[in-house]
Design a protein around this motif. Structure first.
Motif, short mmCIF file in Angstrom:
data_model
loop_
_atom_site.label_atom_id
_atom_site.label_comp_id
_atom_site.label_asym_id
_atom_site.label_seq_id
_atom_site.Cartn_x
_atom_site.Cartn_y
_atom_site.Cartn_z
N VAL A 150 -48.32 -23.98 -25.04
CA VAL A 150 -48.63 -22.99 -26.08
C VAL A 150 -48.26 -23.51 -27.46
N VAL A 151 -47.04 -24.05 -27.63
CA VAL A 151 -46.60 -24.46 -28.97
C VAL A 151 -47.39 -25.65 -29.50
N PHE A 152 -48.06 -26.40 -28.62
CA PHE A 152 -48.90 -27.50 -29.08
C PHE A 152 -50.37 -27.09 -29.24
N SER A 153 -50.66 -25.82 -29.05
CA SER A 153 -52.04 -25.35 -29.17
C SER A 153 -52.41 -25.09 -30.63
N GLU A 154 -53.70 -25.12 -30.89
CA GLU A 154 -54.19 -24.86 -32.24
C GLU A 154 -53.88 -23.43 -32.66
N ARG A 155 -53.93 -22.49 -31.70
CA ARG A 155 -53.65 -21.10 -32.02
C ARG A 155 -52.20 -20.94 -32.49
N TYR A 156 -51.28 -21.70 -31.88
CA TYR A 156 -49.88 -21.55 -32.28
C TYR A 156 -49.67 -22.08 -33.70
N LYS A 157 -50.45 -23.07 -34.10
CA LYS A 157 -50.37 -23.54 -35.49
C LYS A 157 -50.76 -22.42 -36.44
N GLU A 158 -51.78 -21.66 -36.04
CA GLU A 158 -52.19 -20.52 -36.86
C GLU A 158 -51.09 -19.47 -36.92
N VAL A 159 -50.43 -19.26 -35.78
CA VAL A 159 -49.33 -18.29 -35.72
C VAL A 159 -48.21 -18.72 -36.65
N MET A 160 -47.86 -20.02 -36.65
CA MET A 160 -46.80 -20.52 -37.53
C MET A 160 -47.18 -20.35 -38.99
N ALA A 161 -48.46 -20.59 -39.30
CA ALA A 161 -48.92 -20.42 -40.67
C ALA A 161 -48.88 -18.96 -41.10
N THR A 163 -46.69 -16.78 -39.99
CA THR A 163 -45.30 -16.26 -39.94
C THR A 163 -44.32 -17.27 -40.54
N PRO A 164 -44.54 -17.69 -41.80
CA PRO A 164 -43.63 -18.68 -42.40
C PRO A 164 -42.22 -18.14 -42.62
N HIS A 165 -42.08 -16.83 -42.62
CA HIS A 165 -40.78 -16.21 -42.86
C HIS A 165 -39.87 -16.26 -41.63
N ILE A 166 -40.44 -16.58 -40.47
CA ILE A 166 -39.64 -16.66 -39.25
C ILE A 166 -39.09 -18.07 -39.11
N LYS A 167 -37.79 -18.21 -39.18
CA LYS A 167 -37.14 -19.52 -39.11
C LYS A 167 -36.14 -19.53 -37.97
N TYR A 168 -36.00 -20.72 -37.37
CA TYR A 168 -34.99 -20.89 -36.31
C TYR A 168 -33.68 -21.30 -36.96
#
Length: 198
Positions: A150-161, A163-168
């Protein structure tokens, strides 16, 4: 079954009704997207940490390669060590170091192909029983598991873009361990340099 919000999402993060699964990759509501990102955040951070480890290892390999080539130059005309062997070792270290560094950067950017490369680079470590086996098996799990895909999928890149406010937030323990690892690598490089330049 309808999903009312993040709590129901957490129970079934791959439900098609969220619009994030393969059936409907686009169109999740902001709340669902945030829940999806948070559900994978720890895995995302762990994968990035592996990429960083590959980068640190690559620095060590490149430095070792440069020293080996330098040793070959200094060894010219001597019979103790084969100059050809030193050159071969140096070139091998450089090539593998640059490749591993490229993979490390790509992993941290979640390039889809780097997931497979990460698995391949982790396999040789399995023979280092028991510590190397456990660490390498964990790396392979990070890349090959469902969350890894999932984290290497193109959709997850969109999710990260989205939700830039969510940080680990890296824990103090992880920071200390990273510092210790860096110190060990620096010490190893120093010992290697002294040994070659003698």
């Amino acid at each position: 079954m309808p999903h009312d919000g993040p709590e129901s999402f957490a129970e079934n993060p791959y439900a098609p009704s969220l619009g994030i699964g393969e059936a409907d990759p686009i169109g999740a509501s902001p709340t669902d997207v945030e829940a999806f990102r948070k559900h994978h955040l720890n895995h995302e951070a762990s994968v990035k940490a592996v990429g960083l480890l590959y980068l640190l290892s690559a620095i060590f390999l490149v430095f070792a390669g440069v020293l080996s080539l330098g040793g070959a130059v200094g060894n010219a005309g001597r019979a103790q060590v084969s100059t050809t062997a030193l050159v071969s070792i140096g070139v091998g270290y450089l090539l593998f170091g640059f490749f591993q560094g490229f993979v490390g950067v790509s992993i941290r950017k979640f390039k889809p192909w780097s997931r497979i490369a990460g698995i391949v680079l982790s396999i040789p470590g399995l023979i280092g029983f028991p510590v190397g086996t456990l660490i390498s098996a964990y790396f392979i799990y990070l890349f090959a598991s469902k969350k890894g895909r999932v984290v290497f999928s193109e959709r997850y890149k969109e999710v990260m873009a989205e939700t830039p406010h969510i940080k680990y937030k890296t824990s103090l323990v992880v920071k200390v361990l990273a510092g210790v690892l860096l110190a060990v690598i620096v010490l190893g490089l120093a010992i290697l340099a002294i040994g070659v330049l003698k």
